[in-house]
Structure formats: structure tokens, C-alpha cells
Design a protein around this motif. Structure first.
Motif: not given
Length: 332
Positions: A246-247, A281-291, A319-324
Motif C-alpha cells: 500500500a502506498g 501480439s499482446s495488448l494491455l490496459k493499465v489503470y492508474l489511480e494517481n495521474a 476496486c480496493r482503496p489500498d490498490l493504486h
């Protein structure tokens, strides 16, 4: 009689200015655009999806293109669809205001509509689902919106066996628009769910994570005769059932890719031809909390990914507050 070759799906990125040309192509199954301020709602073409997540590294479209011609339409219940004879895209957008702002009731309604549509359209096997909702970690304790979403999702599923759960992502938009967006990929033939030996299966999480465990598989292999890629669920810094680091976003990124290594290794035990590492041939989407951490993430990603791996970074809430940070995608 020679059996027909399996229909293939190519998943890739394209610049936004190609949107209309892609929709004019009869082989396009889906075009997904991401932009802050995008408003969910009916579209002229059901293959065009807008998700209100801001790309942090420049606008781009995600495109699913079939080797077969695609038909599409919208049902009376509002379900939008496109299909190619082997795969089906399904899309639902449910306004929470129609359920007095109750995300659990909205999710139950959406998942029941989705379940009903699978048999009606002849694509009974769910492979992959994306869920996007605003304020995903708002609320305290069991009233947290993600926990309530999980409750509604399970009620909408009904008696679905855990062994048949699809891969999935549930990510928080940061737009204040209380509309639950679902889109999914279904098929005529079932896939094979894959679990991660480093993680407790989400559907077996203990009670501390809410009254209803999340309902998804960690990944989904397509049917043996299918040319689809491995479908990777949203993956984060979770080992066993606990969030780690976390953090510390970079440590969480490292743990996420350790989970991908274990997950792909598990999938390769069932499908040996699958490459052991991500590639072009892979493709990834990264979801980031802190821009503001975009530069950190972009500098760190080459430690885990070759430059040729297509990827995009989206401003989102995990979906969890401690995951960024969380990552999903496709791999072949």
C-alpha cells in the motif's frame, strides 16, 4: 467435408481519427473509445463504445476485428450486440437512477439481462466481461459500492457455477456519472477458466472483503479450436487474498507482473503454444489511480514489457482503496 477454419479476432489499438473507417468496415466487431467526459448512452452503431476514463498517454481506440463479416443491432430491452457467427459482443448501460441509486439493484438487473441474452442470441458461453462504474470504493464497510456491486452481480448470475465464471474487470470511473457500463465477449464454444497459484480464487475470498466474494476467473483460455488470445482479468498487487505494498505504486506494479508470470505459466500448462512472455501480439490496459505517477509508470514498464507490447494508461480507480494500479489485457 472440410471443417471451416475458426473465426479469428484481432485485437489492437488505432488512432481516434480512424473511428468512422473502422465502423464502415464490415469485419469490425467493436471500437472502444476512452475519454474523460464521455457519456454512456445509446449510440448510432452498437459497435461503438465510449468509456469515461481519461487516457494519460494520449487518445487511442481499442479495436476488435473479425475474420468474418459482422452483424449488429439493438434489442428492445436496450441490449446492444454485434456478432460474427463465432463470437458476440454484448453491451449494456444501466442508469443507477432507475434503481434509486442502488448499485446492487442496477447490477442485478444488468446481469439478468445479460444472462437472458446469451441463449436468445445463441452465444451461451461468456468468456470475458468489463464492468465500469463511478465511485467504486465510495461507502463504508459492506456499503462500499464495489461490495454492493459484487452482491448484485451474484444475484443476477443466479446459480452460475464458479467453474464457469468468465474473466472480468471491474474498474472505477472518476466522472460522477452513475451509469453502470458492461460489455462482454461471448462465444458458441466454452472457454477454460484459469486461476493463479499465487492468489486465492476471487470467488473464495474470505468474509472480510464483503458479504459476496467477487465472481470472476483470473483469466480465460478460449476453446481448443479457437484462435482467440488468452483473456486476462484485471490483475493487481494481491497475493493470497491480501493487497501488498500500500502506498508504493512501483512495488505494486512489480507484484502485478509477478502475478502475470504465474498466471501465464498456469495457462501454458493447458495450452503449451502460448508464449511465456508478453510480446507484440499482446495488448494491455493499465489503470492508474494517481495521474501524477504517469512518468513513474512509463519509466518502469520497460522492466517488464518489451517496447513492442501495445499498452495504454488510463486514469481510473481500482476496486480496493489500498490498490493504486491494475492491468488487464490479451495475450497470444
Amino acid at each position: 467435408m472440410v471443417a471451416a477454419a475458426p473465426t479469428t479476432l484481432q485485437i489492437g489499438f488505432a488512432p481516434p481519427q480512424q473511428r468512422q473507417a473502422l465502423l464502415d468496415d464490415p469485419h469490425t466487431l467493436a471500437v472502444i473509445g476512452f475519454a474523460a467526459g464521455a457519456r454512456p448512452g445509446p449510440q448510432d452503431d452498437p459497435r461503438w463504445l465510449q468509456v469515461g476514463l481519461q487516457p494519460l498517454d494520449g487518445p487511442v481506440l481499442e479495436v476488435w476485428r473479425s475474420s468474418a463479416p459482422v452483424q449488429h443491432g439493438v434489442d428492445a430491452d436496450g441490449l446492444a450486440w454485434a456478432c460474427d457467427g463465432t463470437h458476440q459482443l454484448g453491451v449494456l448501460q444501466v442508469d443507477e437512477a432507475d434503481f434509486d441509486g442502488d448499485i446492487a439493484l442496477a447490477a442485478t438487473h444488468a446481469y439478468r439481462l445479460m444472462q437472458d441474452s446469451l441463449g436468445r442470441h445463441g452465444y451461451p458461453h461468456l468468456l470475458r466481461i468489463w464492468n465500469y462504474l463511478d465511485g467504486i470504493v465510495d461507502g463504508d464497510g459492506d456499503q462500499e459500492r464495489y461490495r454492493q456491486f459484487c452482491l448484485g452481480r451474484a444475484q443476477g448470475w443466479g446459480s452460475l457455477d464458479n467453474a464457469r465464471l468468465p474473466a472480468a474487470t471491474a474498474i472505477g470511473r472518476i466522472d460522477g456519472v452513475r451509469v453502470l457500463q458492461l460489455y462482454w465477449l461471448a462465444a458458441r464454444e466454452p472457454g477454460q477458466p484459469v486461476e493463479n497459484p499465487r492468489q486465492v480464487s476471487a470467488y473464495n475470498y474470505p468474509r472480510q472483503y464483503g458479504p459476496q466474494p467477487p465472481s470472476f476467473a483470473r483469466a480465460m483460455l478460449p476453446a481448443p479450436n479457437s484462435a482467440l488470445p488468452l483473456m486476462l482479468s484485471g490483475t493487481a498487487s494481491v497475493v493470497g487474498h491480501q493487497s501488498l505494498h500500500a502506498g508504493q505504486t512501483l512495488r505494486q506494479l512489480q507484484e502485478t507482473f509477478a502475478n502475470f508470470d504465474a498466471l501465464i505459466d498456469s495457462a501454458r500448462r493447458q495450452q503449451a503454444r502460448l508464449p511465456a512472455r508478453f510480446n507484440d501480439s499482446s495488448l494491455l490496459k493499465v489503470y492508474l489511480e494517481n495521474a501524477s505517477e504517469l512518468d513513474l509508470i512509463q519509466q518502469a514498464l520497460p522492466q517488464y514489457l518489451p517496447d513492442a507490447v501495445p499498452r495504454m494508461v488510463l486514469h481510473a480507480r481500482v476496486c480496493r482503496p489500498d490498490l493504486h494500479v491494475e492491468i488487464d489485457g490479451w495475450h497470444r
